[in-house]
Design a protein around this motif. Structure first.
Motif, PDB file in Angstrom:
ATOM      1  N   THR A 183      -4.576  -8.080  -7.394  1.00 39.28           N
ATOM      2  CA  THR A 183      -3.721  -7.054  -7.488  1.00 39.28           C
ATOM      3  C   THR A 183      -2.398  -7.312  -6.671  1.00 39.28           C
ATOM      4  O   THR A 183      -2.387  -8.430  -6.160  1.00 39.28           O
ATOM      5  CB  THR A 183      -4.205  -5.752  -6.720  1.00 39.28           C
ATOM      6  OG1 THR A 183      -4.189  -6.303  -5.290  1.00 39.28           O
ATOM      7  CG2 THR A 183      -5.621  -5.429  -7.202  1.00 39.28           C
ATOM      8  N   ARG A 230       6.301   5.517 -12.462  1.00 38.27           N
ATOM      9  CA  ARG A 230       6.222   4.636 -13.327  1.00 38.27           C
ATOM     10  C   ARG A 230       5.490   4.610 -14.888  1.00 38.27           C
ATOM     11  O   ARG A 230       4.419   5.004 -14.762  1.00 38.27           O
ATOM     12  CB  ARG A 230       5.808   3.111 -13.007  1.00 38.27           C
ATOM     13  CG  ARG A 230       6.536   1.981 -12.538  1.00 38.27           C
ATOM     14  CD  ARG A 230       5.588   0.721 -12.280  1.00 38.27           C
ATOM     15  NE  ARG A 230       5.045   0.107 -13.276  1.00 38.27           N
ATOM     16  CZ  ARG A 230       3.833  -0.089 -12.947  1.00 38.27           C
ATOM     17  NH1 ARG A 230       2.940   0.249 -11.886  1.00 38.27           N
ATOM     18  NH2 ARG A 230       3.204  -0.866 -13.654  1.00 38.27           N
ATOM     19  N   GLN A 261       2.689   1.803  -3.261  1.00 40.97           N
ATOM     20  CA  GLN A 261       1.753   2.237  -4.323  1.00 40.97           C
ATOM     21  C   GLN A 261       1.117   3.589  -4.082  1.00 40.97           C
ATOM     22  O   GLN A 261       0.917   4.338  -5.043  1.00 40.97           O
ATOM     23  CB  GLN A 261       0.457   1.348  -4.541  1.00 40.97           C
ATOM     24  CG  GLN A 261      -0.601   1.168  -3.979  1.00 40.97           C
ATOM     25  CD  GLN A 261      -1.479  -0.026  -4.146  1.00 40.97           C
ATOM     26  OE1 GLN A 261      -1.006  -0.934  -4.829  1.00 40.97           O
ATOM     27  NE2 GLN A 261      -2.930  -0.053  -3.993  1.00 40.97           N
ATOM     28  N   ARG A 262       1.166   4.036  -2.894  1.00 40.09           N
ATOM     29  CA  ARG A 262       0.601   5.326  -2.501  1.00 40.09           C
ATOM     30  C   ARG A 262       1.876   6.576  -3.022  1.00 40.09           C
ATOM     31  O   ARG A 262       1.603   7.378  -3.149  1.00 40.09           O
ATOM     32  CB  ARG A 262       0.438   5.285  -1.036  1.00 40.09           C
ATOM     33  CG  ARG A 262      -0.321   6.743  -0.825  1.00 40.09           C
ATOM     34  CD  ARG A 262      -0.590   6.628   0.763  1.00 40.09           C
ATOM     35  NE  ARG A 262       0.370   6.488   1.408  1.00 40.09           N
ATOM     36  CZ  ARG A 262       0.300   5.611   2.626  1.00 40.09           C
ATOM     37  NH1 ARG A 262      -0.821   5.272   3.085  1.00 40.09           N
ATOM     38  NH2 ARG A 262       1.392   5.155   3.198  1.00 40.09           N
ATOM     39  N   ASP A 288      -2.523   6.352 -13.273  1.00 39.39           N
ATOM     40  CA  ASP A 288      -3.116   7.389 -12.402  1.00 39.39           C
ATOM     41  C   ASP A 288      -3.318   8.597 -13.108  1.00 39.39           C
ATOM     42  O   ASP A 288      -4.193   9.593 -12.910  1.00 39.39           O
ATOM     43  CB  ASP A 288      -2.039   7.760 -11.134  1.00 39.39           C
ATOM     44  CG  ASP A 288      -1.880   6.284 -10.250  1.00 39.39           C
ATOM     45  OD1 ASP A 288      -3.038   5.763  -9.884  1.00 39.39           O
ATOM     46  OD2 ASP A 288      -0.800   5.891 -10.064  1.00 39.39           O
ATOM     47  N   ARG A 298       0.958  -1.170   0.072  1.00 38.29           N
ATOM     48  CA  ARG A 298      -0.017   0.115   0.014  1.00 38.29           C
ATOM     49  C   ARG A 298       0.931   1.308  -0.114  1.00 38.29           C
ATOM     50  O   ARG A 298       0.605   2.287  -0.824  1.00 38.29           O
ATOM     51  CB  ARG A 298      -0.614   0.117   1.219  1.00 38.29           C
ATOM     52  CG  ARG A 298      -1.960   0.914   1.283  1.00 38.29           C
ATOM     53  CD  ARG A 298      -3.080   0.546   2.462  1.00 38.29           C
ATOM     54  NE  ARG A 298      -2.665   1.355   3.596  1.00 38.29           N
ATOM     55  CZ  ARG A 298      -3.524   2.599   3.798  1.00 38.29           C
ATOM     56  NH1 ARG A 298      -4.216   2.855   2.910  1.00 38.29           N
ATOM     57  NH2 ARG A 298      -2.912   3.192   4.833  1.00 38.29           N
ATOM     58  N   THR A 334       3.741   5.752  -5.508  1.00 41.92           N
ATOM     59  CA  THR A 334       4.099   5.433  -7.019  1.00 41.92           C
ATOM     60  C   THR A 334       2.874   5.854  -7.922  1.00 41.92           C
ATOM     61  O   THR A 334       1.900   6.086  -7.616  1.00 41.92           O
ATOM     62  CB  THR A 334       4.184   3.697  -7.420  1.00 41.92           C
ATOM     63  OG1 THR A 334       5.288   3.533  -6.279  1.00 41.92           O
ATOM     64  CG2 THR A 334       4.606   3.589  -8.829  1.00 41.92           C
TER      65      THR A 334
END
Lengths: 302, 302
Positions: free
Chosen positions: B64, A130, A95-96, A149, A92, A98
């Motif tokens: 995921t 990314r 990915q927060r 995103d 988490r 990224t």
DNA sequence: CTTGGTGATAACCGATGGTTATGACGACCG
DNA sequence: CGGTCGTCATAACCATCGGTTATCACCAAG
């Protein structure tokens, strides 16, 4: 008949606390719950297992045989779950921090991407960017399915109300032709001269965007001829030199296909294209999304 | 702010099923719950962890990164819990097939215990009988605190409504005296002659039983003199030969203390004692309890 | 006899976890 | 194309759960 042998991990935590304290009231305050709640939950666990876990008598609280048997497993379950939760939390956190940037082809345009990136990283040093290449099938370049995103997209965007964007570039649309094409001799062509040519089209499913690059609006209702469908820069190039059709291209993208055998020419009577950075509306407040959009604006505005 | 990282093991089971099927509807029927219930629970788990576990899109359901990270831990938690539940179940099975027999002193009485045991084991070959010596402090011989499932006790029992019993023996009460005592010369004594003697008494807390062995009823309100308190056969013997007092004893127990220096004599004017096998009323239907009581009745009745 | 401290119980209440019914949406097919 | 099917999500509803505070029963200790 109760089949479920499932437990709430919380109950194991309660059990463990009582087993360690051998004292309900103290265990309850260690757990920050009231003593009756603890009593009730432990009894419920005992009822569920069909066995007494503690012996409560005048001399205090003690583990029964069953309680002693359960104890090590309760510890292992709690430990394992703690590890699992930590692992998920790590993902988490990663990915927060990224940001996935979607694009259908490279935005190119003279180091646009590195410029945005360096400006963005200056504000968000801990972040990871990314880049993600997305099939031309998806005009939202990954926003729709969450694989990006933010994304570099062509306007107009389908489902436009789900997204917000900032325009990166507004560029004339050129026509790309094989250099053997009769019109390649001209320095500039009128769209009317192109209207009956076979066109290379985006895949169906790209919706309004397909129509846009076919210049449907400028055709006044006459349907275009489709020479082939294209789903990548390479396919486009091959289709052009193979003579399957011609296509419109944003001037910023012209360098990508004007290799040997393909030329681009300005077109009169056709609106410009708009290239934008877009994001999902609900992500508008996410710091990384905001930050990337700002970096993008300041680079594009310069 | 949600502090609790606790999970219900069921939710992990749900998660695992979906992760294995990659299909909510199939997973739901494998779990015997409705598909909406499964959807809701998985979403709740995702909300709790603050992370998406599955990607649901047109092409189906996929794990995921976070889901993949969680997967092995979910498996380990489920496995560990399965083992723990099995361990508890083993204890439960063992104790369901074990009968704890409480007694304050050995019942003696010519092989009573082995006779009951063999008759009982014939009916319940898988059962285990555990004999348990209980302090004289507890007139219920272990029934009250659960350390015995059945117990050899003297009537009357305190909290009589909590128990049921079957009488094993009804025996005259003798008086035990040091052989140096003046009354030891008689072959039989009247209780009136004993009333003023110092008596050995059971520990306080044994309630009506203490009064019973002091023969309070037969004293017509005159309080007994207490010479000492006794909590075991050995203490009783020592107190007797030490001249601290005398006491009443069931004829069946007389052999236990009529060693050197102690004699017993019949007493006129006093009721007999009743020795019984007792159990908690709520256990009256437990097969092992029932079986032991029946074995006891048939042995005692013969 | 009161007092203090134990665990258990009662009454109550919002959240949880399940149900059925229904919806949105893409795939498949006539 | 338009209908039907199969997917997962949502809505409305309801019983149970998990927590609270107040209180009890019990025992040890003044």
């Amino acid at each position: 008949m109760v089949m479920t042998t499932d437990v709430h991990v919380r109950d194991l935590r309660y059990f463990l606390a009582v087993a360690e304290e051998l004292h309900f009231t103290r265990a309850a305050e260690r757990l920050y719950v009231s003593q009756p709640a603890l009593s009730k939950q432990v009894r419920a666990l005992e009822r569920q297992l069909g066995v007494e876990l503690f012996r409560r008598d005048r001399h205090g609280v003690a583990l029964t045989g069953a309680g002693a048997a359960l104890l090590p497993y309760a510890r292992r379950v709690l430990d394992t779950w703690a590890e699992g939760a930590a692992a998920v939390e790590a993902v988490r956190a990663a990915q927060r921090s990224t940001l996935a940037v979607g694009m259908s082809t490279s935005p190119g345009r003279g180091g646009l991407l590195p410029a945005i990136r360096s400006r963005f990283m200056a504000e968000h040093p801990a972040a990871t960017v990314r880049l993600r290449q997305v099939s031309w099938e998806d005009p939202s370049a990954g926003l729709a399915d969450g694989s990006a995103d933010v994304a570099f997209v062509w306007l107009p965007l389908p489902d436009a109300d789900r997204y917000a964007w900032t325009v990166v570039a507004e560029e004339p649309r050129l026509v790309a032709l094989p250099d053997t094409h009769p019109l390649a001799a001209r320095t500039e062509v009128a769209f009317a001269d192109l209207a009956d040519e076979p066109f290379l089209a985006l895949p169906p499913g790209s919706g309004p965007l397909r129509d846009y690059w076919l210049a449907l609006e400028e055709r006044g209702g006459r349907p275009p001829r489709i020479g082939a469908e294209i789903a990548s820069t390479e396919e486009t190039y091959e289709a052009l030199v193979g003579g399957l059709g011609i296509c419109l291209v944003a001037s910023g993208n012209a360098p990508l296909i004007t290799l040997g055998g393909v030329v681009t020419r300005p077109v009169r009577g056709i609106g410009p294209s708009r290239y934008a950075l877009a994001w999902r509306r609900e992500d508008g407040q996410r710091p990384l999304v905001r930050g990337y959009a700002e970096a993008c604006r300041s680079v594009a505005g310069a």
